[in-house]
Write a protein that holds these residues in place. Structure first.
Motif, short mmCIF file in Angstrom:
data_model
loop_
_atom_site.label_atom_id
_atom_site.label_comp_id
_atom_site.label_asym_id
_atom_site.label_seq_id
_atom_site.Cartn_x
_atom_site.Cartn_y
_atom_site.Cartn_z
N VAL A 135 42.48 41.27 32.39
CA VAL A 135 41.03 41.30 32.39
C VAL A 135 40.43 42.74 32.97
O VAL A 135 41.22 43.33 33.76
CB VAL A 135 40.37 40.33 33.42
CG1 VAL A 135 38.84 40.29 33.37
CG2 VAL A 135 40.78 39.03 32.88
N SER B 155 34.33 38.07 35.54
CA SER B 155 35.57 38.48 35.51
C SER B 155 36.46 38.09 36.73
O SER B 155 37.69 37.67 36.74
CB SER B 155 35.88 39.72 35.35
OG SER B 155 35.49 40.10 34.03
N ASP B 156 35.49 38.18 38.03
CA ASP B 156 36.30 37.95 39.31
C ASP B 156 36.66 36.46 39.45
O ASP B 156 37.79 36.30 39.83
CB ASP B 156 35.10 38.00 40.36
CG ASP B 156 34.73 39.36 40.74
OD1 ASP B 156 35.55 40.35 40.15
OD2 ASP B 156 33.54 39.72 41.23
N VAL C 96 39.73 35.51 36.86
CA VAL C 96 41.15 36.10 37.35
C VAL C 96 41.51 35.16 38.60
O VAL C 96 42.71 34.64 38.43
CB VAL C 96 40.85 37.35 37.78
CG1 VAL C 96 42.21 37.95 38.64
CG2 VAL C 96 40.74 38.43 36.82
N TYR D 106 43.92 42.55 36.83
CA TYR D 106 42.53 42.97 36.82
C TYR D 106 42.23 44.47 37.13
O TYR D 106 42.66 44.95 38.14
CB TYR D 106 42.07 42.16 38.06
CG TYR D 106 40.45 41.72 38.18
CD1 TYR D 106 39.77 41.49 39.17
CD2 TYR D 106 39.85 42.25 37.00
CE1 TYR D 106 38.46 41.55 39.31
CE2 TYR D 106 38.26 42.18 36.81
CZ TYR D 106 37.76 41.50 37.97
OH TYR D 106 36.37 41.51 37.96
N GLU E 199 45.29 44.94 41.75
CA GLU E 199 43.74 45.12 41.36
C GLU E 199 43.27 46.63 41.48
O GLU E 199 43.54 47.16 42.54
CB GLU E 199 43.04 43.99 42.18
CG GLU E 199 41.58 44.25 41.78
CD GLU E 199 40.79 43.04 42.34
OE1 GLU E 199 39.58 43.42 42.77
OE2 GLU E 199 41.41 41.99 42.92
#
Length: 650
Positions: free
Chosen positions: A566, A580-581, A584, A596, A642
């Motif tokens: 993502v 998106s947070d 994921v 991510y 991340e």
């Protein structure tokens, strides 16, 4: 006769064998390029002529971020005008009679654009400094003493129309927008403005509003896609496109005195727009032909197209004329070559190439020319798509593939250059850019086919695109993923959620995952389009919310079993970072490999080269590990790492 047929067959065989050998030769000598080399291609666009036609004002990302430059019309020499290293700057125009400049910039992708003046001495002035207000340039006045622009400073929901003097830069409100209408043009005599009212995502009403009498007249008779294009130079006619009674948009005129309507021009595809040159000698016509710009320049007096330069297979993607109509600037490119800037002298027929935007380190023959294909979907609907097959692909050397889904809803994958696609293809991934039902450019019936069934029938089109890929002898049918941005990112998550066994990996670039939240939190300046979105997708404040929850991947993450990456911009006002947070976090609960990548200084799409390099290299690494399976994740790097721009967190 038999001898003639045999000879022809033999010649065809020779040509075929020659092409096969050429393909093998290219594959044998194919060079693979790094993402840094691909992103060292330059993106140049715009091109306002200076008053003396000696140079053009353009936007370029040659330093890694978009800035404003002048380009010599004789030798292509670039001179930097702005040197921003944070927010992108986009050139708007030279002033009509001097070398002052207008440009636009927002705050790192937040889409709150302001208009700026670059004065003779190089000083910069924000002409629309209202905090939180968005401004858009609408055009120069006929007398060249002022310009028109739109701003939502009075009401965040609606854009009023203002006129700003270029002597003292004082603004005058000329149209207060209380009804959610959209400005579409103003007549040369400044008496009439064209306004549109969105009815749904495909149809709109068109109005002409008299600024003196305050009378507003509706132009169209039926519900259809109506779009104002230009007023005639004598201010007596409005040119507009409509698909009333037809599948594709055609060109009409509306007589402002008699109110008579007349069809002017029709093609077998959408006429997407027309523009008149400064003095009205030429009319530029843009046609969207199977995902490709086709441009005609028509001599208004003779009503015949003029001859344009031949670019050896490349397409002219846009043109603009100098104010005196003696010079034309053109961009020409193709799916395998980014568009270069040219100037063309209409009197001498001299053509000068001003840019070489393809990185010198890249051999153009190593890039792939897209091919338009069509396949039948589950219900027999014919789906158009754009196919990129790597040179190294063959029946003996099958390659993995990705289904590419465009943004939208209602967008279209087109036959233009795309660095990420060419990067993936160069590294051995076939790409099929599917124009699923609901895509624009293929008629209004096709456009409306996904209304209120998003994530269902349009998703099945993508699955059938995967099946078409799997049937190709050069494709490894066991290694096919899906990728998309914005609405395409939603389709990626829908595919992994609702058809979890169809695709082997997913690449989600800033995709919607919770339709209820997204539709409730659209920016206030989208107000004029909000109801239309609700008609197509569903109203989150009504019983439609039940269906919207059903088609929102966030609520069904337990079904995702395939690796996912993502990518998201923290400043994105359209698809919020939380989308998106949460997706994921939800997918990671399944023990599924997830990467991510979050950029603090990007909005809806990544425009800074350093971020594009990071994003695209991470995508390819992810595909190499989980689709091509040539590498293995190191210490969980791909699974759990991340990135927030350049800061790593766990």
């Amino acid at each position: 006769m038999k001898k003639i047929i045999a000879t022809l067959c033999f010649l065809v065989l020779i040509v075929s064998c020659k092409k096969d050998q050429e393909t093998k030769d290219i594959a044998l000598n194919l060079k693979q390029y790094t993402i840094e080399q691909f992103m060292d291609n330059e993106s140049v666009f715009g091109g306002s002529f200076s008053p003396d036609n000696s140079k053009l004002l353009v936007t370029s990302n040659r330093t890694g971020i978009y800035n404003m430059y002048t380009v010599s019309a004789k030798d292509g020499k670039f001179t930097p005008i702005t040197t921003s290293d944070s927010s992108s700057i986009f050139a708007v125009s030279y002033f009509p009679n001097d070398e002052r400049m207008l440009f636009s910039a927002d705050g790192n992708g937040d889409e709150i654009n302001h208009l700026f003046l670059r004065d003779f001495d190089g000083s910069i002035t924000d002409l629309t400094p209202n905090e939180g207000a968005k401004s858009s340039f609408y055009g120069w006045a006929e007398n060249e003493k002022s310009f028109f622009y739109g701003s939502n400073k009075r009401d965040p929901k609606y854009f009023d129309v203002y006129k700003m003097s270029i002597d003292d830069f004082v603004s005058e409100l000329i149209y207060q927008n209380n009804d959610g209408l959209n400005f579409s043009g103003i007549s040369g005599d400044e008496q009439q403005i064209a306004l549109s009212k969105s009815l749904n995502t495909s149809d709109s009403d068109l109005f002409v509003y008299n600024l003196k009498t305050k009378e507003k007249i509706k132009v169209n008779d039926n519900i259809s896609a109506n779009s104002a294009q230009a007023f005639s130079k004598d201010s007596s006619m409005l040119y507009y496109t409509t698909d009333d009674g037809a599948e594709f948009s055609y060109l009409m005129t509306y007589d402002l005195n008699t109110r008579e309507k007349k069809k002017v021009l029709e093609k077998s595809w959408d006429i997407s727009g027309i523009v008149f040159t400064n003095n009205g000698a030429y009319m530029v016509v843009y046609v969207n032909e199977d995902g490709k710009n086709i441009i005609e320049v028509i001599d208004v007096e003779t009503q015949k197209p003029i001859d344009l330069p031949d670019f050896n297979g490349k397409s002219i993607t846009s043109v603009t004329f100098s104010n005196d109509e003696t010079m034309m600037r053109l961009y020409a490119g193709g799916s395998n070559s980014p568009s270069d800037l040219y100037v063309y002298n209409l009197e001498t027929k001299e053509l000068i190439k001003l840019t070489n935007v393809l990185n010198d380190a890249i051999n153009a023959e190593d890039l792939v020319t897209a091919k338009v294909i069509r396949f039948k979907s589950f219900d027999g609907t014919e789906i158009p798509a754009i196919y990129y097959l790597p040179h190294q692909a063959s029946a003996e050397n099958k390659v993995p593939a990705m289904v590419w889904v465009h943004g939208g809803p209602g967008g279209q994958s087109r036959q233009g250059f795309n660095s990420l696609i060419q990067y993936m293809v160069n590294h051995g991934y076939a790409v099929l850019a599917v124009n699923n039902r609901g895509s624009s450019g293929y008629g209004k019936t096709f456009f409306k086919m996904d209304d209120l069934n998003h994530g269902e029938k349009d998703l099945q089109d993508c699955v059938e695109g995967k099946n078409w890929l799997a049937s190709q002898t050069e494709i490894d049918g066991e290694k096919i993923g899906i990728i998309g941005g914005s609405y395409g990112g939603y389709m990626t998550m829908a595919a992994l959620t609702y058809t979890p066994e169809e695709f082997d990996v997913g690449v989600n670039l800033f995709g919607v995952t919770n339709w209820i939240r997204t539709l409730k939190s659209i920016p206030p300046y989208w107000e004029s389009f909000r109801e239309s979105l609700y008609l197509e997708l569903g109203d989150p404040f009504s019983a439609d919310s039940v269906r919207l929850k059903r088609i929102s991947p966030l609520f069904h993450t337990d079904k995702v079993t395939k690796p996912l990456i993502v990518l998201q911009g923290a400043q994105d006002p359209r698809v919020l970072q939380v989308e998106s947070d949460e997706i994921v976090a939800g997918v990671r609960k399944n023990g599924v490999p997830v990467e991510y990548v979050l950029f603090e200084d990007e909005g809806h799409g990544f425009v800074k080269k350093e971020n594009q390099i990071e994003a695209y290299s991470r995508i390819l690494k992810f595909l190499d590990v989980y689709l091509k399976k040539v590498d293995e994740p190191i210490d969980g790097e791909i699974k759990e790492k991340e990135i927030i721009h350049e800061t790593e967190t766990n």
